[in-house]
Design a protein around this motif. Sequence first.
Motif, short mmCIF file in Angstrom:
data_model
loop_
_atom_site.label_atom_id
_atom_site.label_comp_id
_atom_site.label_asym_id
_atom_site.label_seq_id
_atom_site.Cartn_x
_atom_site.Cartn_y
_atom_site.Cartn_z
N LYS A 3 0.81 -1.22 0.00
CA LYS A 3 0.00 0.00 0.00
C LYS A 3 0.85 1.28 0.00
O LYS A 3 0.63 2.17 -0.81
N ASN A 4 1.78 1.38 0.93
CA ASN A 4 2.69 2.53 1.02
C ASN A 4 1.99 3.88 1.08
O ASN A 4 2.47 4.86 0.51
N HIS A 5 0.84 3.94 1.77
CA HIS A 5 0.14 5.21 1.91
C HIS A 5 0.88 6.11 2.89
O HIS A 5 1.60 5.64 3.77
N ILE A 6 0.71 7.39 2.73
CA ILE A 6 1.24 8.38 3.66
C ILE A 6 0.18 8.58 4.73
O ILE A 6 -0.96 8.96 4.42
N VAL A 7 0.53 8.33 5.99
CA VAL A 7 -0.44 8.38 7.07
C VAL A 7 -0.09 9.49 8.06
O VAL A 7 1.02 9.53 8.58
N HIS A 8 -1.06 10.36 8.29
CA HIS A 8 -0.96 11.40 9.31
C HIS A 8 -2.01 11.08 10.38
O HIS A 8 -3.01 10.43 10.08
N VAL A 9 -1.79 11.57 11.59
CA VAL A 9 -2.76 11.37 12.67
C VAL A 9 -3.04 12.68 13.39
O VAL A 9 -2.20 13.57 13.43
N LEU A 10 -4.23 12.76 13.97
CA LEU A 10 -4.60 13.87 14.83
C LEU A 10 -4.39 13.40 16.26
O LEU A 10 -4.91 12.36 16.66
N ALA A 11 -3.62 14.16 17.04
CA ALA A 11 -3.25 13.71 18.39
C ALA A 11 -3.38 14.84 19.41
O ALA A 11 -2.82 15.92 19.20
N PRO A 12 -4.06 14.56 20.51
CA PRO A 12 -4.06 15.54 21.61
C PRO A 12 -2.72 15.48 22.33
O PRO A 12 -1.92 14.56 22.10
N PRO A 13 -2.45 16.45 23.20
CA PRO A 13 -1.19 16.42 23.95
C PRO A 13 -1.05 15.14 24.78
O PRO A 13 -2.06 14.55 25.19
N GLY A 14 0.17 14.73 25.00
CA GLY A 14 0.41 13.54 25.80
C GLY A 14 0.93 12.37 24.98
O GLY A 14 1.20 12.50 23.79
N ILE A 15 1.02 11.25 25.62
CA ILE A 15 1.55 10.05 24.98
C ILE A 15 0.44 9.34 24.21
O ILE A 15 -0.69 9.24 24.67
N SER A 16 0.78 8.86 23.03
CA SER A 16 -0.15 8.05 22.25
C SER A 16 0.64 6.97 21.51
O SER A 16 1.82 7.15 21.21
N LEU A 17 -0.03 5.87 21.23
CA LEU A 17 0.64 4.73 20.59
C LEU A 17 1.23 5.08 19.22
O LEU A 17 2.30 4.60 18.88
N THR A 18 0.54 5.88 18.44
CA THR A 18 1.05 6.16 17.10
C THR A 18 2.25 7.09 17.11
O THR A 18 2.97 7.17 16.12
N LYS A 19 2.48 7.79 18.22
CA LYS A 19 3.69 8.62 18.31
C LYS A 19 4.94 7.74 18.47
O LYS A 19 6.05 8.21 18.28
N LEU A 20 4.73 6.49 18.79
CA LEU A 20 5.84 5.57 19.04
C LEU A 20 6.12 4.66 17.85
O LEU A 20 6.80 3.65 17.99
N THR A 21 5.60 4.99 16.69
CA THR A 21 5.79 4.15 15.52
C THR A 21 6.41 4.95 14.37
O THR A 21 6.22 6.15 14.27
N SER A 22 7.11 4.25 13.53
CA SER A 22 7.71 4.90 12.36
C SER A 22 6.74 4.91 11.17
O SER A 22 7.07 5.40 10.10
#
Length: 134
Positions: free
Chosen positions: A25-44
Motif C-alpha cells: 500500500k505505502n500510503h502516507i499516514v498522518h494522525v490527529l493527536a491531543p497532547p500527551g503520549i499516544s501509541l502512534t507517536k511511538l511508531t515509524s
Amino acid sequence: MKILLTDASSLTSRQLTTILSRPPKNHIVHVLAPPGISLTKLTSHVSKIHHVPQFGSDPYVWLEAALAIIKNEKQKFDILICSQEQVAIISAEIDRVRQTGVAVAAPEFESLRAVMGKIEACRTLADAGLPQPE
C-alpha cells in the motif's frame, strides 16, 4: 494516497497506521493527536502528527482544529478515517467535512445515535428482534 486518522492513541489507530503505510500500500499516514503520549507517536509508520485539543472536553473545538488542519495541509488529504469516538462529530457535521474535499466514510448521525448509548443500543437490538442478555 494521503490518509488522516482522527485518533492517535488507540490500538486500532496503531494497527491502521502499520497496515496502511507498509508495502504494497505505502500510503502516507498522518494522525490527529491531543497532547500527551499516544501509541502512534511511538511508531515509524506515521508521517506526521498534527496536534489537536482533547476530543472529550469539547468535540466542536476538536472539530474546528481538525478542519483547519485538513484545509491548511499543503498536499491535500485523500481520505479521513474515523478510528474512534470522533466519528460522532464527523457524522453530525459530515457536510462541513466533505466541503474540505476530503473523502470520508461515516454513518448517518441518526444511525450512529441508535447504537451509541446503552439504552439506545438495547432498543435497536429489540427492534431488530435480536436476543440480549438480561
